[in-house]
Design a protein around this motif. Structure first.
Motif, mmCIF file in Angstrom:
data_model
loop_
_atom_site.group_PDB
_atom_site.id
_atom_site.type_symbol
_atom_site.label_atom_id
_atom_site.label_comp_id
_atom_site.label_asym_id
_atom_site.label_seq_id
_atom_site.Cartn_x
_atom_site.Cartn_y
_atom_site.Cartn_z
ATOM 1 N N ALA A 259 0.836 -1.201 0.000
ATOM 2 C CA ALA A 259 0.000 0.000 0.000
ATOM 3 C C ALA A 259 0.870 1.251 0.000
ATOM 4 C CB ALA A 259 -0.936 -0.009 1.212
ATOM 5 N N ARG A 260 1.874 1.285 0.847
ATOM 6 C CA ARG A 260 2.767 2.437 0.893
ATOM 7 C C ARG A 260 3.472 2.655 -0.444
ATOM 8 N NH1 ARG A 260 3.793 7.120 3.010
ATOM 9 N NH2 ARG A 260 3.600 6.349 5.149
ATOM 10 N N VAL A 261 3.971 1.592 -1.030
ATOM 11 C CA VAL A 261 4.675 1.714 -2.308
ATOM 12 C C VAL A 261 3.742 2.258 -3.379
ATOM 13 C CG1 VAL A 261 5.682 0.351 -4.194
ATOM 14 C CG2 VAL A 261 6.426 -0.030 -1.833
ATOM 15 N N ALA A 262 2.541 1.696 -3.487
ATOM 16 C CA ALA A 262 1.610 2.107 -4.536
ATOM 17 C C ALA A 262 1.164 3.552 -4.345
ATOM 18 C CB ALA A 262 0.405 1.173 -4.554
ATOM 19 N N ILE A 263 0.859 3.925 -3.114
ATOM 20 C CA ILE A 263 0.410 5.294 -2.858
ATOM 21 C C ILE A 263 1.523 6.287 -3.165
ATOM 22 C CG2 ILE A 263 -0.273 6.881 -1.010
ATOM 23 C CD1 ILE A 263 -1.819 4.479 0.222
ATOM 24 N N ASP A 264 2.738 5.989 -2.713
ATOM 25 C CA ASP A 264 3.845 6.906 -2.965
ATOM 26 C C ASP A 264 4.174 6.992 -4.458
ATOM 27 O OD1 ASP A 264 4.002 7.451 -0.298
ATOM 28 O OD2 ASP A 264 5.848 6.320 0.071
ATOM 29 N N ALA A 265 4.065 5.879 -5.161
ATOM 30 C CA ALA A 265 4.342 5.890 -6.600
ATOM 31 C C ALA A 265 3.322 6.760 -7.336
ATOM 32 C CB ALA A 265 4.326 4.468 -7.153
ATOM 33 N N ALA A 266 2.047 6.637 -6.980
ATOM 34 C CA ALA A 266 1.018 7.452 -7.625
ATOM 35 C C ALA A 266 1.164 8.927 -7.251
ATOM 36 C CB ALA A 266 -0.371 6.940 -7.238
ATOM 37 N N ARG A 267 1.440 9.184 -5.984
ATOM 38 C CA ARG A 267 1.626 10.575 -5.554
ATOM 39 C C ARG A 267 2.816 11.219 -6.258
ATOM 40 N NH1 ARG A 267 0.650 9.762 0.982
ATOM 41 N NH2 ARG A 267 -1.618 10.160 0.967
ATOM 42 N N GLY A 268 3.850 10.431 -6.499
ATOM 43 C CA GLY A 268 5.013 10.967 -7.181
ATOM 44 C C GLY A 268 4.712 11.452 -8.583
ATOM 45 N N LEU A 269 3.619 10.968 -9.134
ATOM 46 C CA LEU A 269 3.191 11.400 -10.473
ATOM 47 C C LEU A 269 2.015 12.361 -10.404
ATOM 48 C CD1 LEU A 269 3.421 7.894 -12.189
ATOM 49 C CD2 LEU A 269 4.995 9.811 -12.495
ATOM 50 N N GLY A 270 1.711 12.828 -9.191
ATOM 51 C CA GLY A 270 0.626 13.782 -9.025
ATOM 52 C C GLY A 270 -0.755 13.181 -9.162
ATOM 53 N N ARG A 271 -0.875 11.884 -8.891
ATOM 54 C CA ARG A 271 -2.160 11.199 -9.067
ATOM 55 C C ARG A 271 -2.792 10.837 -7.730
ATOM 56 N NH1 ARG A 271 -4.583 11.374 -14.136
ATOM 57 N NH2 ARG A 271 -2.896 11.585 -15.660
ATOM 58 N N ARG A 272 -4.118 10.949 -7.666
ATOM 59 C CA ARG A 272 -4.881 10.450 -6.530
ATOM 60 C C ARG A 272 -5.068 8.938 -6.683
ATOM 61 N NH1 ARG A 272 -10.263 12.966 -6.338
ATOM 62 N NH2 ARG A 272 -10.199 12.651 -8.591
ATOM 63 N N ILE A 273 -5.520 8.290 -5.614
ATOM 64 C CA ILE A 273 -5.567 6.829 -5.593
ATOM 65 C C ILE A 273 -6.918 6.338 -5.084
ATOM 66 C CG2 ILE A 273 -4.488 4.724 -4.682
ATOM 67 C CD1 ILE A 273 -2.657 7.946 -4.145
ATOM 68 N N VAL A 274 -7.474 5.343 -5.764
ATOM 69 C CA VAL A 274 -8.564 4.527 -5.227
ATOM 70 C C VAL A 274 -7.936 3.199 -4.835
ATOM 71 C CG1 VAL A 274 -10.706 3.305 -5.740
ATOM 72 C CG2 VAL A 274 -10.376 5.634 -6.578
ATOM 73 N N LEU A 275 -7.940 2.897 -3.543
ATOM 74 C CA LEU A 275 -7.219 1.746 -2.998
ATOM 75 C C LEU A 275 -8.204 0.668 -2.564
ATOM 76 C CD1 LEU A 275 -4.353 0.709 -2.139
ATOM 77 C CD2 LEU A 275 -4.873 1.634 0.136
ATOM 78 N N SER A 276 -8.109 -0.493 -3.200
ATOM 79 C CA SER A 276 -8.984 -1.625 -2.881
ATOM 80 C C SER A 276 -8.313 -2.519 -1.842
ATOM 81 C CB SER A 276 -9.283 -2.426 -4.151
ATOM 82 O OG SER A 276 -10.027 -3.583 -3.856
ATOM 83 N N GLY A 277 -9.006 -2.773 -0.740
ATOM 84 C CA GLY A 277 -8.412 -3.549 0.349
ATOM 85 C C GLY A 277 -8.037 -4.956 -0.049
ATOM 86 N N GLY A 278 -8.981 -5.690 -0.677
ATOM 87 C CA GLY A 278 -8.722 -7.060 -1.105
ATOM 88 C C GLY A 278 -8.329 -7.969 0.047
ATOM 89 N N TRP A 279 -7.840 -9.148 -0.302
ATOM 90 C CA TRP A 279 -7.466 -10.127 0.718
ATOM 91 C C TRP A 279 -6.174 -9.753 1.425
ATOM 92 C CZ3 TRP A 279 -8.754 -15.740 -1.335
ATOM 93 C CH2 TRP A 279 -10.131 -15.819 -1.572
#
Length: 404
Positions: A259-279
């Motif tokens: 989660a941290r990696v994905a959020i930081d990667a998207a933020r680094g490109l100026g993008r907001r995130i919809v994060l699905s919890g999943g299993w």
């Protein structure tokens, strides 16, 4: 006419059967499904009778993953026990059984169909699971690999022997209890000489081979008209299109900071995130207003509104993402997921991440490539090529095969 559909697996195994069941009922047949209880709401939504079997798949997988050295033979026998117990009752009054999913459950389905003289069909969702000179079978982790000089034909022949050794004793014990003779080529008996391939021929083409003659129907897709939640819809509309991140039924045990990696990667490109919890239970890592957490969600409504879709590469998610016309980044974890990642990359509509664990840098680089205008344009072109009638095609074929 009544058809029993059977599977044991994740949402990607079960939901296509809801689509096929709905298509069968639309064409005048009756349909019921035998599977784990995890996905009961989707079957209820589709108006399909569910015969639940065993524990939830999620609990079963957790138990397997907690075992430091799981015994495939014992786990397979456990699944067979559940399905040989459940399927005879579920098959009462049926004319045909179609089976997919984890191999031990399909062993039970084939045997029950044989015992009661029912039409039997085996279906797969990905071509790499079916014998072919064009690809290798999966290597069983507790078996020595064939010599490097072995070609794919030799490897599939060895696979027949291994499958018999791993699953044959449990299968033949149950077959004897049904009054059936022992099966000595269990894999070929279960797969049949003409299995079905329920995948889209553009996204997942079948290359002809003398090892297997396949009937490809197209992917089985259950239409979903559920609206997005108002707060999710408001979040999407409050700015530029977000990036979706979700890994479905993957526990991500080896990638604890996903989660941290994905959020930081998207933020680094100026993008907001919809994060699905999943299993994996992914959750926002801070109180930032640029990340919106969702649970189970209508992908058909959500994916077209995303800037990019970051996921694990399951057959169902890849198909849904492809149909949405949205670029993808696949971080493949297991099984057929590297195949789907490769197909998305080969078609030019997304990026296959190298390996199952991403860093902020590697995921950011992949996401930047997916967000390029040319990638989005290609994703839209491919989306127009992907068929949506696979379930109807399969339903018609199944009905005709029983009536004729």
């Amino acid at each position: 006419m009544r058809v029993l559909l059977s599977t044991f697996g994740s949402r990607g195994d079960a939901e296509p059967l809801a689509a096929l069941a709905a298509a069968l009922q639309a064409q005048g047949a009756q349909a019921r499904v035998c599977t784990a209880p995890d996905f009961a709401p989707r079957f209820e939504q589709a108006g399909v009778e569910l015969f639940p079997v065993g524990p939830t798949v999620r609990d079963w997988i957790r138990e397997v993953m907690a075992d430091p050295k799981p015994n495939i033979r014992e786990r397979g026998a456990q699944v067979m026990d559940m399905y040989f117990d459940a399927l005879p009752r579920a098959a009462e009054g049926c004319d045909a059984i179609l089976a997919t999913g984890l191999f031990p459950s399909t062993v039970a389905a084939q045997s029950v169909a044989e015992r009661y003289g029912l039409r039997y069909v085996y279906a797969g969702y990905c071509p790499i699971y079916l014998p072919s000179a064009h690809h290798r079978p999966f290597q069983f982790p507790d078996r020595p690999p064939p010599p490097d000089s072995a070609d794919n034909r030799e490897r599939w022949a060895l696979n027949t022997t291994i499958m018999q050794d791993v699953f044959g004793d449990a299968a033949n014990r149950h077959r004897a209890a049904l009054g059936l003779p022992p099966a000595d080529r269990l894999r070929d008996r279960v797969f049949t000489d003409r299995p079905w391939l329920a995948s889209d021929p553009v996204l997942s083409p079948w290359a002809p081979t003398s090892l297997c003659e396949v009937e490809q129907t197209g992917a089985w897709i259950l239409p979903d008209d559920r609206p997005l939640a108002p707060d999710l819809r408001d979040f999407i509309e409050a700015g530029d299109a977000p990036v979706y991140v979700g890994f479905g039924s993957m526990g991500l045990h080896a990638w604890s900071d996903a989660a941290r990696v994905a959020i930081d990667a998207a933020r680094g490109l100026g993008r907001r995130i919809v994060l699905s919890g999943g299993w994996a239970g992914l959750a926002p890592v801070d109180a930032g207003e640029d990340c919106f957490a969702v649970g189970e969600v209508n992908q058909q409504a959500l994916f077209p509104r995303m800037a990019a879709i970051v996921h694990h590469g399951g057959a169902g998610t890849t198909t849904a993402a492809t149909r949405s016309g949205t670029p993808q980044v696949i971080v493949p974890q297991i099984a057929d997921q590297p195949y789907w990642a490769g197909r998305v990359a080969d078609l030019g509509m997304g990026v296959a991440h190298a390996g199952p664990i991403a860093s902020v840098e590697s995921l950011g680089e992949a996401l930047a490539a997916a967000l390029r205008p040319e990638t989005r344009a290609r994703a839209r072109v491919v989306a127009e090529m992907v068929r949506g009638d696979g379930a109807a095609v399969a339903a018609k074929r199944l009905i005709n095969s029983v009536n004729n």
